[in-house]
Write an enzyme that holds these catalytic residues in place. Structure first.
Site, mmCIF file in Angstrom:
data_model
loop_
_atom_site.group_PDB
_atom_site.id
_atom_site.type_symbol
_atom_site.label_atom_id
_atom_site.label_comp_id
_atom_site.label_asym_id
_atom_site.label_seq_id
_atom_site.Cartn_x
_atom_site.Cartn_y
_atom_site.Cartn_z
ATOM 1 N N LYS A 141 75.468 25.505 29.840
ATOM 2 C CA LYS A 141 76.792 24.763 29.787
ATOM 3 C C LYS A 141 77.139 24.613 28.049
ATOM 4 C CE LYS A 141 77.044 24.096 34.031
ATOM 5 N NZ LYS A 141 76.393 23.287 35.063
HETATM 6 C C1 LIG Z 1 75.868 22.915 36.450
HETATM 7 C C2 LIG Z 1 76.488 22.110 37.294
HETATM 8 C C3 LIG Z 1 76.131 21.148 38.026
HETATM 9 C C4 LIG Z 1 74.748 20.516 37.901
HETATM 10 O O1 LIG Z 1 74.238 20.380 36.735
HETATM 11 P P1 LIG Z 1 72.703 20.051 36.228
HETATM 12 O O2 LIG Z 1 72.471 19.598 34.962
HETATM 13 O O3 LIG Z 1 72.193 21.391 36.481
HETATM 14 O O4 LIG Z 1 72.235 19.333 37.305
HETATM 15 C C5 LIG Z 1 76.899 20.180 38.840
HETATM 16 N N1 LIG Z 1 78.065 20.618 39.090
HETATM 17 C C6 LIG Z 1 78.747 21.639 38.463
HETATM 18 C C7 LIG Z 1 80.054 22.004 38.913
HETATM 19 C C8 LIG Z 1 77.820 22.498 37.776
HETATM 20 O O5 LIG Z 1 78.530 23.426 37.125
#
Ligand SMILES: *Cc1c(COP(=O)(O)O)cnc(C)c1O
Length: 384
Positions: free
Chosen positions: A186
């Site tokens: 991210k």
């Molecule tokens: C990455 C992601 C999540 C989950 O994030 P985590 O921190 O891995 O639990 C939820 N929603 C979207 C749209 C994502 O891209």
């Protein structure tokens, strides 16, 4: 000589992150403690204040906590987009409630607000939009709808630091809760991690308690408060969703560089946009003037005169360039499809995008030569 593989995503980790992690290791306090607290305070400050930030071990955990705090349970419906990662919807099932999937809008790739309105039933409890790729959803429209129908709003902001709309950061727009992800790929990466942000003290309190076993104060506070160190009270069967200081140590410094990293992503997005203007492709939607797109993803859509998606991806791979697809829509995933009897023709925009979409590398560690290499490869791979 073939150039080295260019990965689809890479975090930018500097000496500050590394030194802070070492300091945590030397401190003897590895779990949630002073770094997590500082990361929360810094996060609130970054967003512009007026909210509470609660660090958690993932966005999935944070979304679960937010919906739990809103009292979502069996019989309730939560409206969200089919064009997302399964985590957005799975948390609804954790609570025994049902997600209701709607299509996206072709011009933004974000949830179609008119489709949300059409999907509201007497069971609807929460609207759960996703800021796809880091471009803000039209939150004023979502909030108007929610207010009219007395519904709560929780934003999946996994892609959306540091996204703005109306000049304000996502996280400060007045939803019941907004949840960010710090997963490894991210825009702000701690490996695993997330943040629940809310302006509602009752939701903050419930999330705070439920993220650590339903205990009324966390382990670090226990060693500082007036009460005896051994004393705690369990008020609910909570979860184990706290963020360890090892991860928060990374987050503190990632947050400090998040604007600079976004600037670099934006430059890359602009270069891609300019370079692909004459190709038979649809470039990603742009933010309104003066707004910040987080550019977590750069999603290119291959047009009719271009190679197919799978051919394109294998050509890119043959040139040593990683790509991805965002997303295989949830209406195509066996669990969601079969449980809710979902058919692709109910989600024509998402289906059309999925069949033609490819996500290109876009991250701050990409050098100009990497960007040029991707551009050249895309031009070749696009040929029918
Ligand atoms: C990455 C992601 C999540 C989950 O994030 P985590 O921190 O891995 O639990 C939820 N929603 C979207 C749209 C994502 O891209």
């Amino acid at each position: 000589m073939t150039p080295p593989f260019l990965p689809f995503a890479l975090p930018e980790i500097g000496d500050e992150e590394i030194d802070e992690v070492i300091a945590v290791l030397r401190s003897g306090w590895l779990t949630t403690g002073p770094r997590a607290k500082r990361f929360e305070e810094d996060f609130t400050t970054f967003l512009g204040g007026g909210v509470t930030s609660l660090a958690v071990n993932s966005a999935t955990s944070g979304l679960h906590l937010a919906l739990e705090a809103l009292g979502v349970g069996p019989g309730d419906e939560v409206i969200t987009t089919t064009h997302t990662f399964t985590a957005t919807a799975e948390v609804v099932r954790y609570l025994g409630a049902d997600p209701v999937f709607v299509d996206i809008a072709a011009d933004t790739l974000n949830i179609d607000v008119a489709a949300i309105e059409a999907a509201i039933t007497p069971r609807t409890k929460v609207l759960l939009p996703v800021h796809f790729a880091g471009l803000a959803v039209d939150m004023p429209a979502v909030h108007r709808l929610a207010t009219d129908r007395s519904l709560a709003v929780v934003e999946d902001a996994a892609h959306a630091i540091p996204t703005t709309i109306g000049g304000r950061h996502v996280g400060t727009l007045g939803s019941a809760a907004t949840v960010f992800s710090f997963y490894a790929n991210k825009t702000l990466a701690t490996g695993e991690g997330g943040m629940v942000v809310t302006g509602d003290p009752a939701i903050a309190e419930r999330c705070r308690i439920m993220r650590l076993h339903g205990i009324d104060r966390d382990a670090f506070d226990r060693f500082r408060s007036e009460r005896p160190a051994w004393f705690y009270e369990v008020v609910a069967p909570g979860f184990k969703y706290n963020l360890p200081d090892l991860a928060a140590a990374v987050g503190i410094h990632q947050l400090r560089r998040v604007r600079a990293m976004q600037c670099r992503r934006e430059v890359i997005a602009d270069r891609y946009d300019a370079a692909f203007a004459d190709l038979p492709v649809v470039r990603p939607p742009r933010p309104a003037a003066g707004e910040t797109h987080a550019w977590h993803l750069y999603v290119l859509r291959l047009g009719d005169g271009a190679a197919g998606r799978d051919v394109f991806i294998s050509r890119m791979a043959a040139e040593g360039i990683g790509t991805s697809v965002h997303y295989i829509p949830l209406h195509q995933q066996p669990y969601w499809r079969d449980r809710y009897g979902l058919k692709a023709d109910r989600f024509p925009v998402s289906q059309h995008v999925f069949e033609r979409a490819v996500s290109l590398p876009i991250y701050s560690l990409m050098r100009d030569a990497d960007v040029a290499r991707v551009i050249d490869a895309v031009r070749r791979a696009t040929r029918p």
